[in-house]
Design an enzyme around this catalytic site. Structure first.
Site, mmCIF file in Angstrom:
data_model
loop_
_atom_site.group_PDB
_atom_site.id
_atom_site.type_symbol
_atom_site.label_atom_id
_atom_site.label_comp_id
_atom_site.label_asym_id
_atom_site.label_seq_id
_atom_site.Cartn_x
_atom_site.Cartn_y
_atom_site.Cartn_z
ATOM 1 N N ASP A 571 0.860 -1.188 0.000
ATOM 2 C CA ASP A 571 0.000 0.000 0.000
ATOM 3 C C ASP A 571 0.891 1.231 0.000
ATOM 4 O OD1 ASP A 571 -2.262 1.534 -0.053
ATOM 5 O OD2 ASP A 571 -3.009 0.941 1.921
ATOM 6 N N GLU A 609 7.971 5.743 -9.907
ATOM 7 C CA GLU A 609 7.089 4.576 -9.911
ATOM 8 C C GLU A 609 7.228 3.836 -8.580
ATOM 9 O OE1 GLU A 609 4.884 3.624 -12.007
ATOM 10 O OE2 GLU A 609 5.307 4.774 -13.806
ATOM 11 N N ASP A 641 -2.748 -2.940 -2.885
ATOM 12 C CA ASP A 641 -3.774 -1.948 -2.538
ATOM 13 C C ASP A 641 -3.302 -0.576 -3.008
ATOM 14 O OD1 ASP A 641 -6.063 -0.888 -1.459
ATOM 15 O OD2 ASP A 641 -5.796 -1.749 0.527
ATOM 16 N N HIS A 775 -1.107 -0.706 5.103
ATOM 17 C CA HIS A 775 -1.773 0.599 5.233
ATOM 18 C C HIS A 775 -1.383 1.263 6.551
ATOM 19 C CE1 HIS A 775 -4.871 3.673 5.412
ATOM 20 N NE2 HIS A 775 -5.220 3.200 6.599
#
Length: 800
Positions: A571, A609, A641, A775
């Site tokens: 994430d 990137e 994610d 996350h």
């Protein structure tokens, strides 16, 4: 049939609200490259359940074709409005139904000739030759047609008197007022027409726009009174820059703008050039909109207009906005932290399945009863089914939780096992021998009560806990940091800090020092959380579990039948403080039971990137797996994610090959099976089940892999979590690469199993555990640390 012109492919039929990035993802065909799902991508496990979904089929007449024409003007005409006016003089040739964006014309019928030449005349008497040339005949499922349907539907929404705010449409005639908080909610709808498994459908969901019942000028006046003239410019810039404002809806232009700066040297008395003449802002608003500016000394707001200018021209300059005519939208952090505001908002915005379906059915009825809307649709030969879609899903079997030597089932509907795990020893518990507890003098009582309760709850879990070293600090950041610097030693296993308020600076100070400078697991607790004696046992239990995890303990597990498997969650978080850098977090499993994890985080520059930055963490995770298991994994499944609309092509073309390259370069003749799954939480799809003759949320474990999935993707939805308020949100999983040959049923079952393994919640979460861990890590670094955490913490879940 001619190809669509290259210029149109880039960006043509769009309206205000920007390019539809989700339609770009429609051109990504991944399923055809995976042999094992070419014929079928549906699973078989579980019991069937009848569902309703917020989709309506689009009906079109048989062999319906949309004709696309390119329109040239000679001499060239710059004004798009004038081009439209000149072209639509020829309704008798073109017909009443047409859509024109300034260069491309769409018609529901074919003109007699492939090239039609028309002549028009401007008001000044200048003759203009218009050439209308056929370029494409588009089938109903083509990507351009899908864009076209969305434009027609936006037209329908305007016919229903809905106002566009940002990308979506809202109804200002039916506001929900919350006067005690000076807030107004506009109900609205998010709409999207796409090609799904067997038909083109409209997906529509209820949306809400929160507006504040105060103008920017009101806000600035209040702020000035609070902080005085000297501090006002800095305070005002800090509060307003970055906010989204809505210009006066009824009389003005009803647009949203982002405040990028404040023009302290401009007032409404300043002038600007309009055509060949100079006009003041005050006079412009009076003549253009009939609005009187009451405060001539207010400063103006600057918004950088992000749309492109006419072809070949530079983008327009910044827009200058008058605070008096701008309304604040959304909620401040202070409002979000206010329990009463959020509770009152939730009563209007968190709709139960019955309320949501009722609102959607009312929307369908409004469209079918509106004569203008029906006339527009019939002109194009389009109509919508006047009911929500019915489909069949499956409910996966419940998992058994393994905790130490015991296995148990949990309450299926609540998707929670906090009661069942109480009093049982954990899989592995770390002895707590050297640890600190810091508190302020005012919180001395709650600190000692917490210590006493932690000792009570630790025993049944199997945690051996020695008495903590109790340290008092003064209630300011410098004193707290000094206490940490003077008392945290190399042998310290855990630091518990009781914070008197939720001020971010103190929390950040603790995390920065203990995650970077002096790597030690830490636990921050708000004194308010400990203030209710009757809840202290529950709170202390959760704190003890968190502390155990952060030191390397394992709580529970579930049965994972695949051996040699490493699961990876990725994430990212965009850190606005550290120069708009992105934080990419990678979390990978180290054992079969998914109870040990390796975590690494990297900061990357803007524009870089994400996968460039993640090569090193991915290889570090594989090395950690090798160290733990004495072998490399034979199968790697990556859950990615944080992929926004329009980014799917980049993941498929760029990230997947880079992930593969990072893995195979680790060792000679090492080619594990790889699966890459894109996880998406921000979706508009909703599902409802009829349980005991009442509309309700689908039970946890509901899988949907037919009808509303996409034919070109290997995708499915899972409703894994339970909610106590409102409608549950499903999660969309799109397997973009898979050379493992794992059956779709096993892929769905594994994904659901992983939703049970997030140690910060004794229940099922919305996404697989590695995604939720990634996350949490990215959020901690982006919000509080702004630097890469110390490598010695990589084997611990220190960020829970």
């Amino acid at each position: 049939v001619l190809q669509i012109s290259a210029g149109f492919q880039q960006l043509k039929i769009t309206e205000r609200g920007g390019r539809r990035r989700d339609l770009n993802d429609a051109g990504v065909h991944t399923r055809q490259l995976m042999e094992h799902v070419k014929e079928s991508k549906t699973g078989v496990s579980g019991s069937q359940i009848q569902l309703h979904a917020n989709f309506m089929r689009l009906l079109s007449r048989p062999q319906w074709v949309l004709y696309q024409y390119h329109v040239d003007f000679n001499p060239p005409i710059e004004s798009r409005r004038l081009r439209s006016a000149l072209l639509f003089h020829h309704d008798e040739t073109l017909g009443k139904a047409h859509t024109f964006d300034g260069a491309i014309l769409f018609l529901p019928h074919r003109l007699h000739n492939t090239e039609t030449v028309l002549c028009s005349e401007t008001r000044q008497g200048e003759k203009v030759q218009i050439t209308v040339r056929l370029t494409s005949e588009l089938s109903p499922a083509s990507s351009v047609c899908l864009q076209f349907y969305n434009i027609i539907f936006r037209r329908i929404l305007r016919m229903l008197n809905m106002q566009q705010v940002g990308r979506h449409y809202y109804n200002p005639d039916d506001p929900l007022n919350i006067p005690q908080h000076r807030l107004t909610i506009w109900p609205g709808f998010v709409t999207n027409i796409m090609q799904y498994e067997s038909s083109i459908m409209l997906c529509t969901d209820v949306s809400h726009k929160v507006l504040r019942s105060e103008t920017v000028l009101d806000f600035m006046t209040t702020l000035k009174q609070q902080c005085g003239d000297q501090r006002f410019p800095d305070a005002c810039t800090k509060e307003l820059v970055g906010l989204i404002v809505l210009t006066n809806v009824i009389q003005y232009n009803n647009k949203t703008y982002r405040i990028d700066d404040i023009a302290w040297d401009h007032t409404p008395n300043n002038t600007f050039k309009r055509g060949d003449t100079e006009i003041s802002f005050k006079d412009y608003y009076k003549t253009q909109y009939g609005l009187d500016i009451t405060d001539g000394n207010q400063v103006l707001l600057i918004s950088q207009v992000r749309r492109m200018g006419p072809a070949g021209a530079p983008p327009p300059g910044p827009a200058l906005l008058v605070p008096e005519f701008c309304y604040l939208t959304g909620l401040t952090n202070k409002m979000r932290n206010d329990f009463n505001i959020m509770k009152d908002l939730a009563t209007h915005t968190r709709l139960t399945p019955e309320q949501r379906e009722s609102r959607l059915n009312r929307f369908i009825t409004n469209i079918s009863r509106n004569a203008e809307a029906q006339n527009e649709l019939s002109t194009w030969g389009l109509s919508f089914e006047n009911k929500l879609l019915s489909l069949t899903g499956r409910v996966l079997p419940a998992e058994r939780i393994v905790q130490g030597s015991r296995t148990y089932e949990y309450n299926r509907i609540a998707a929670d096992w906090s009661k069942e795990m109480r009093g049982l020893p954990l899989i592995s518990s770390m002895p707590l021998e050297s640890w600190l507890m810091l508190y302020t003098r005012r919180n001395s009582d709650v600190a000692h009560a917490l210590l006493q309760t932690l000792n009570k709850v630790a025993g049944p879990m199997g945690i051996r806990m020695q008495r903590a070293v109790m340290l008092e600090y003064e209630d300011h950041q410098e004193s707290l940091l000094r206490a940490l610097q003077q008392n945290v030693r190399r042998e310290t296993q855990m630091v518990v800090v009781i914070l008197p308020t939720n001020r971010k600076d103190k929390y950040d100070c603790v995390k920065k020092y203990l995650c970077v400078d002096c790597p030690t697991p830490s636990q921050c607790v708000l004194s308010r959380t400990l203030s209710r004696p009757q809840a202290l046992m529950t709170v202390a239990t959760k704190i003890a579990l968190q502390m155990n995890c952060k030191m390397g303990g394992e709580l529970w597990s579930i049965e994972i039948p695949l051996s040699g498997l490493m699961v990876v969650g990725i994430d990212c978080y965009h850190d606005t403080v550290a120069g708009k850098r992105s934080i990419a977090a990678l979390v990978a499993s180290l054992n079969k039971g998914m109870s040990r994890w390796f975590s690494k985080c990297v900061l990357q520059d803007r524009g870089q990137e994400i996968i460039d930055a993640l090569k090193v963490p991915l290889q570090a995770a594989l090395k950690a797996y090798l160290k733990y298991n004495n072998s490399l994994p034979s199968r790697v499944i990556v859950y990615r994610d944080g992929v926004g609309d329009g980014m799917l092509q980049s993941v498929v073309n760029y990230e997947v090959p880079q992930i593969m390259q990072s893995i195979i370069t680790l060792a000679t003749d090492y080619t594990p099976k790889l699966t890459v799954v894109v996880v998406k939480k921000r979706i508009t799809s909703r599902f409802f089940a009829r349980i005991d003759s009442k509309l309700a949320n689908p039970p946890p474990g509901t899988v949907i892999d037919t009808e509303v999935t996409r034919p070109e993707w290997y995708d499915f939805f899972i409703v894994s979590q339970a909610v106590h308020m409102g409608s549950v949100s499903p999660t969309h999983y799109n397997v973009v690469f898979d050379n493992s040959g794992l059956k779709p049923d096993h892929m769905q079952r594994l994904t659901y199993k992983l939703c049970h393994m997030y140690y910060n919640w004794q229940g099922i979460v919305r996404v697989p555990a590695p995604c939720q861990y990634a996350h949490k890590l990215a959020f901690l670094v982006g919000q509080s640390i702004h630097r890469e955490p110390n490598v010695s913490l990589e084997d611990f879940l220190y960020y829970l």
